[in-house]
Design an enzyme around this catalytic site. Structure first.
Site, mmCIF file in Angstrom:
data_model
loop_
_atom_site.group_PDB
_atom_site.id
_atom_site.type_symbol
_atom_site.label_atom_id
_atom_site.label_comp_id
_atom_site.label_asym_id
_atom_site.label_seq_id
_atom_site.Cartn_x
_atom_site.Cartn_y
_atom_site.Cartn_z
ATOM 1 N N LEU A 17 0.838 -1.185 0.000
ATOM 2 C CA LEU A 17 0.000 0.000 0.000
ATOM 3 C C LEU A 17 0.879 1.243 0.000
ATOM 4 O O LEU A 17 1.993 1.235 0.517
ATOM 5 C CB LEU A 17 -0.919 -0.004 1.222
ATOM 6 C CG LEU A 17 -1.843 -1.223 1.359
ATOM 7 C CD1 LEU A 17 -2.710 -1.088 2.601
ATOM 8 C CD2 LEU A 17 -2.708 -1.388 0.121
ATOM 9 N N GLU A 76 12.668 -1.976 12.936
ATOM 10 C CA GLU A 76 12.016 -3.244 13.258
ATOM 11 C C GLU A 76 13.037 -4.320 13.602
ATOM 12 O O GLU A 76 12.808 -5.141 14.501
ATOM 13 C CB GLU A 76 11.138 -3.707 12.097
ATOM 14 C CG GLU A 76 9.881 -2.905 11.867
ATOM 15 C CD GLU A 76 10.090 -1.684 10.989
ATOM 16 O OE1 GLU A 76 9.119 -0.973 10.707
ATOM 17 O OE2 GLU A 76 11.251 -1.437 10.568
ATOM 18 N N ASP A 83 -8.487 -12.153 0.139
ATOM 19 C CA ASP A 83 -7.887 -11.205 1.073
ATOM 20 C C ASP A 83 -8.589 -11.249 2.419
ATOM 21 O O ASP A 83 -9.571 -11.964 2.610
ATOM 22 C CB ASP A 83 -7.931 -9.788 0.487
ATOM 23 C CG ASP A 83 -6.692 -8.987 0.827
ATOM 24 O OD1 ASP A 83 -6.448 -8.801 2.027
ATOM 25 O OD2 ASP A 83 -5.978 -8.562 -0.090
#
Length: 503
Positions: free
Chosen positions: A204, A249, A298
């Site tokens: 996205l 992360e 999805d």
């Protein structure tokens, strides 16, 4: 389940966690050949639905009938308990981690020497935020380059009927900015297999990997990328947690493990990769080439539409000598992402309370695809407070940016109990006064209900008791029994012959 097996403080890699789960009686080995095309999904779906064990398919079979030598691991995070174990926590230990995460996002100075002493574990944990580089890494025991690269060697699933190609579903995608080697992002973005050495990278626009890609595009260059498949649980969780801006992360994975994250340099890309991962894919994401991705099942419970995303060309595949391939499927909840979403709910609550102290509780119903609806209870003190909370939540975290519906209730309402929420809506909400709508806001582009892709409306419902200028009427008083009567009936209940358990 064997409850006598102690929970390690950290799992250095995926296989250590698998061994632990097997000793706990929480892993089932499936020796019978099972097809990667739909069959593993159906088995996984049924086992997850009854909160069953993790599954290790030892002989996965592809669409051509070939049995793969690499086992496929599924349903790893199908229960909250396994998620907690993966983080090195005892069952029910997520709130402890939630408070630590809240402190990292908004640290509070110690008020006294004893308070500083209590914060010492947080300071020790922060020391593990830096990664540690190693030269000899298990993830590079085997390496394929050039003509040796062939994704057909990996047991990549085709999850649902009608999908165009196998799909990599648990990849940790590592990217960096072109002008700052320390600006590194790790995200989970599914990837469609396009050929023996090509994949479609679906992300996205607001995600970190897509941001980096735009920076490389602006410089007219393809973007180097590394993908870890089958990392330690802490590394996977770090990629999905609401971390503070600028926090790595990979570094945060070390904090979760209680020891610094070991990384090694990619063979063909200038990126750090988790040294203990099972499989690493290396390559470049094209600045110009795209391909149509989908349709795929999805988390919405629908197939997404076909859209163009950039193409990744591999330059190397490295792995352990005997790797495991981690996989999952996505669908209408329940699925593994929904299980992780429920765990994230526990982590969100202290963050929200730190920002809005009046919040008593918050719930993201998994039925609403983890983040599309929020029920929040507040300690209401002034008119308009419910609307302030709605606007604050929509803008607070990236995950809440896509929330379509927020229901605000009083603290006497159990946000996790739909009968309580519906009662509040039925008795404390009026459609002519208590509706807040916002149009033309960012929406998950997979949401077919929105009028335009990625752009839609949000709805807030104020189901709180109305106070002050919010109403001209005297508000009703909630029915409650006198405390002394409740206590007296508790005392005589056993002698009534009605039942052993108090209601």
């Amino acid at each position: 389940m064997n409850s006598d097996v102690p929970i390690p403080r950290n799992h250095a890699n995926l296989r250590e966690f698998v061994t632990f789960l097997e000793r706990k009686g929480q892993l089932t080995r499936v020796a019978r050949p099972v097809s990667l095309v739909h069959e593993i999904t159906e088995i996984h779906r049924r086992v997850l639905d009854r909160q069953g064990p993790a599954l290790l398919f030892e002989n996965p079979v592809d669409g051509s009938g070939r049995t793969h030598a690499i086992p496929l691991l599924a349903n790893l995070f199908g229960t909250r308990e396994r998620i907690e174990w993966g983080l090195g926590l005892e069952s029910g230990g997520l709130p402890t981690l939630a408070n630590l995460l809240a402190d990292l996002r908004g640290p509070q100075p110690p008020k006294s020497l004893s308070d500083a002493w209590r914060q010492l574990p947080h300071l020790k944990a922060a020391l593990n935020l830096n990664t540690r580089s190693v030269s000899r890494a298990p993830c590079q025991e085997r390496a394929w380059r050039g003509h040796e690269i062939d994704l057909d060697h990996l047991p990549i699933q085709t999850c649902w009927p009608g999908e165009p190609a196998p799909l990599v579903t648990w990849p940790l995608v590592i990217t960096r900015a072109p002008d700052d080697p320390d600006d590194i992002n790790v995200g989970i973005y599914r990837m469609q297999k396009l050929g023996r050495d090509r994949l479609i990278m679906r992300w996205l626009a607001q995600r970190g990997g897509a941001r980096h890609h735009r920076m490389w595009q602006a410089a007219g260059q393809d973007m180097p990328v590394a993908i870890a498949i089958g990392a330690a649980p802490a590394t996977i969780f770090a990629a999905v947690m609401p971390l503070p801006d600028g926090m790595s992360e990979l570094g945060f994975a070390g904090l979760l493990k209680g020891k610094r994250q070991d990384v090694t340099a990619g063979l063909t890309v200038p990126l750090p990769v988790p040294a203990e991962a099972e499989i690493i894919l290396e390559g470049t994401v094209s600045a110009t080439e795209t391909a149509g991705e989908g349709p795929y099942g999805d988390h919405t419970g629908y197939y997404n539409s076909v859209e163009d995303f950039p193409v990744l060309t591999l330059s190397a595949i490295t792995m352990r000598r005997d790797p495991l391939y981690l996989s999952t499927y996505t669908s209408r909840p329940p699925d593994e992402p929904a299980c992780l979403g429920e765990a994230m709910n526990v982590l969100f609550l202290p963050l929200v309370k730190r920002q809005f102290p009046e919040v008593a509780d918050l719930w993201l119903p998994p039925e609403a695809c983890s983040y599309r609806a929020i029920v929040v209870s507040i300690d209401k003190r002034y008119p308009g407070q419910a609307r302030r909370i709605m606007m604050g939540l929509w803008s607070m975290l990236p995950q809440f940016n896509y929330t379509k519906l927020i229901i605000v209730v009083d603290r006497d309402i159990n946000v996790r109990r739909w009968p309580d929420v519906i009662w509040a809506l039925s008795t404390r909400f009026d459609a002519s006064r208590d509706v807040m709508t916002v149009d033309k806001t960012p929406i998950d582009y997979l949401d077919f209900a929105s009028p335009k892709s990625g752009l839609g409306g949000k709805l807030g419902l104020d189901a709180t008791t109305k106070i002050g200028s919010e109403t001209d009427r005297e508000w009703g008083k909630v029915l409650t029994m006198a405390p002394d009567v409740i206590k007296r009936i508790d005392t005589i209940w056993a002698s009534l012959g009605i039942g052993e358990t108090l209601p």
